[in-house]
Write a protein that holds these residues in place. Structure first.
Motif, PDB file in Angstrom:
ATOM      1  N   UNK A 141      11.265  37.724  75.274  1.00  0.00           N
ATOM      2  CA  UNK A 141      10.963  38.099  76.794  1.00  0.00           C
ATOM      3  C   UNK A 141      10.295  36.893  77.539  1.00  0.00           C
ATOM      4  N   UNK A 142      10.611  36.120  78.695  1.00  0.00           N
ATOM      5  CA  UNK A 142       9.930  34.903  78.956  1.00  0.00           C
ATOM      6  C   UNK A 142       8.752  35.369  80.121  1.00  0.00           C
ATOM      7  N   UNK A 143       7.709  35.602  80.141  1.00  0.00           N
ATOM      8  CA  UNK A 143       6.495  35.472  80.289  1.00  0.00           C
ATOM      9  C   UNK A 143       5.751  34.696  81.413  1.00  0.00           C
ATOM     10  N   UNK A 144       6.392  34.021  82.339  1.00  0.00           N
ATOM     11  CA  UNK A 144       5.816  33.092  83.238  1.00  0.00           C
ATOM     12  C   UNK A 144       4.746  33.921  84.222  1.00  0.00           C
ATOM     13  N   UNK A 145       3.389  32.826  84.154  1.00  0.00           N
ATOM     14  CA  UNK A 145       2.575  32.350  85.233  1.00  0.00           C
ATOM     15  C   UNK A 145       2.507  31.155  85.840  1.00  0.00           C
ATOM     16  N   UNK A 146       1.050  31.228  86.334  1.00  0.00           N
ATOM     17  CA  UNK A 146       0.852  30.111  87.367  1.00  0.00           C
ATOM     18  C   UNK A 146      -0.707  29.965  87.433  1.00  0.00           C
ATOM     19  N   UNK A 147      -1.514  28.283  87.388  1.00  0.00           N
ATOM     20  CA  UNK A 147      -2.639  29.391  87.086  1.00  0.00           C
ATOM     21  C   UNK A 147      -3.445  27.352  87.702  1.00  0.00           C
ATOM     22  N   UNK A 148      -4.407  27.302  88.797  1.00  0.00           N
ATOM     23  CA  UNK A 148      -5.077  26.352  89.107  1.00  0.00           C
ATOM     24  C   UNK A 148      -6.493  25.857  89.244  1.00  0.00           C
TER      25      UNK A 148
END
Length: 302
Positions: free
Chosen positions: A194-201
């Motif tokens: 399972x590939x869990x994606x996110x983003x961050x700044x």
């Protein structure tokens, strides 16, 4: 209201995006060129793994790199993660960020790394009965002359060459965006993870602007598609007999383009350039091809 999007890591990268962002294993030289935002997102993937382990201690982890518009971590877990789980995962991530743990780098020998992997201590919060199977495989594939390092934040220790931000508190604003399936190392003969994606700044404003720009881009794309369908529909209804599809007039092209100019001006240059390319393809490729197909169908019908 802003929608949440994710660009899969395998998607084509835009020009100017760092070559670091790919699925292949990075060399020490490539890691040395990581930008600040890549370091931040790489660190966010470790915090993601920490949070998942606090909820599901049996989770096994493979790779967790930064990618073009965020980060991901591949996880092997009996529980099927869904967007419904994102809130509780993000809550645990916030706790880890608030704790402001330092990212500590530790160099170890190959034998020491293998021993930790057999104890299940890699990508884990403590020793476990099950070995860290994916990390053991990664160790076996590290070149003999390359140094092996671990990174610790709080109780979480992971096999990682880095680099990272100084502390978890430096991560800033983040959001989980998607979950998908991915074969380990991209090979269908390997386990499906399972590939869990996110983003961050760095800031909440940058995060909000990112999602709003993605929403605006999607709206513009839908407008272009509607314009293309309408143009084809109008042309088809105007044909009383088969004929060659006429080229779109310059005035019609200008009118449609001006209709979207205000909206396009409000979005980022990268998104604007993407919309310009979409406009070009819509007006010069898709509409003429559609007209040609319809014309040939009408000719066959007669």
């Amino acid at each position: 209201m802003c929608l949440h999007f994710v660009i899969p890591s395998g998607a084509r990268r835009s020009r100017g995006i760092s070559q670091f962002m790919s699925d292949d294993r990075k060399t020490p030289e490539m890691r040395a060129t990581m930008t600040d935002i890549e370091r931040l997102r790489h660190s966010a993937s470790h915090v993601l793994a920490t949070a998942i382990l606090k909820i599901w201690p049996e989770a096994q982890f493979a790779a967790g790199p930064p990618v073009e518009n965020g980060f991901y971590y591949d996880v092997d877990l009996p529980h099927r993660i869904s967007p419904d789980d994102f809130e509780k995962i993000e809550t645990e991530m916030q706790k880890e960020i608030k704790a402001n743990h330092p990212f500590e780098r530790m160099e170890v020998s190959r034998d020491e790394a293998l021993e930790l992997g057999r104890k299940g201590r890699l990508a884990a919060l403590s020793d476990r009965s099950e070995p860290s199977k994916f990390k053991l495989d990664i160790i076996e594939n590290i070149p003999p002359d390359e140094k092996i390092s671990l990174y610790r934040n709080g109780d979480f220790i992971d096999l990682c060459a880095g680099p990272h931000v100084m502390r978890t508190g430096n991560i800033g604003a983040f959001k989980l965006t998607n979950v998908a399936s991915a074969y380990y190392k991209g090979d269908e003969k390997n386990p499906q993870l399972q590939r869990v994606y996110g983003t961050a700044f760095k800031t909440k404003k940058e995060l909000d602007d990112y999602f709003c720009s993605m929403t605006t881009s999607a709206q513009v794309c839908r407008c272009f598609c509607r314009a293309a369908r309408l143009s084809l529909k109008n042309w088809r209804s105007s044909q009383k007999k088969p004929s060659s599809p006429p080229a779109i007039s310059a005035s019609a092209h200008r009118t449609l383009r001006e209709k979207f100019s205000t909206r396009r001006a409000a979005i980022s240059p990268i998104i604007s350039n993407q919309c310009s390319r979409l406009w070009h393809y819509t007006m010069t490729l898709f509409i003429p091809i559609g007209r040609l197909v319809l014309s040939r169908k009408m000719q066959k019908a007669t």
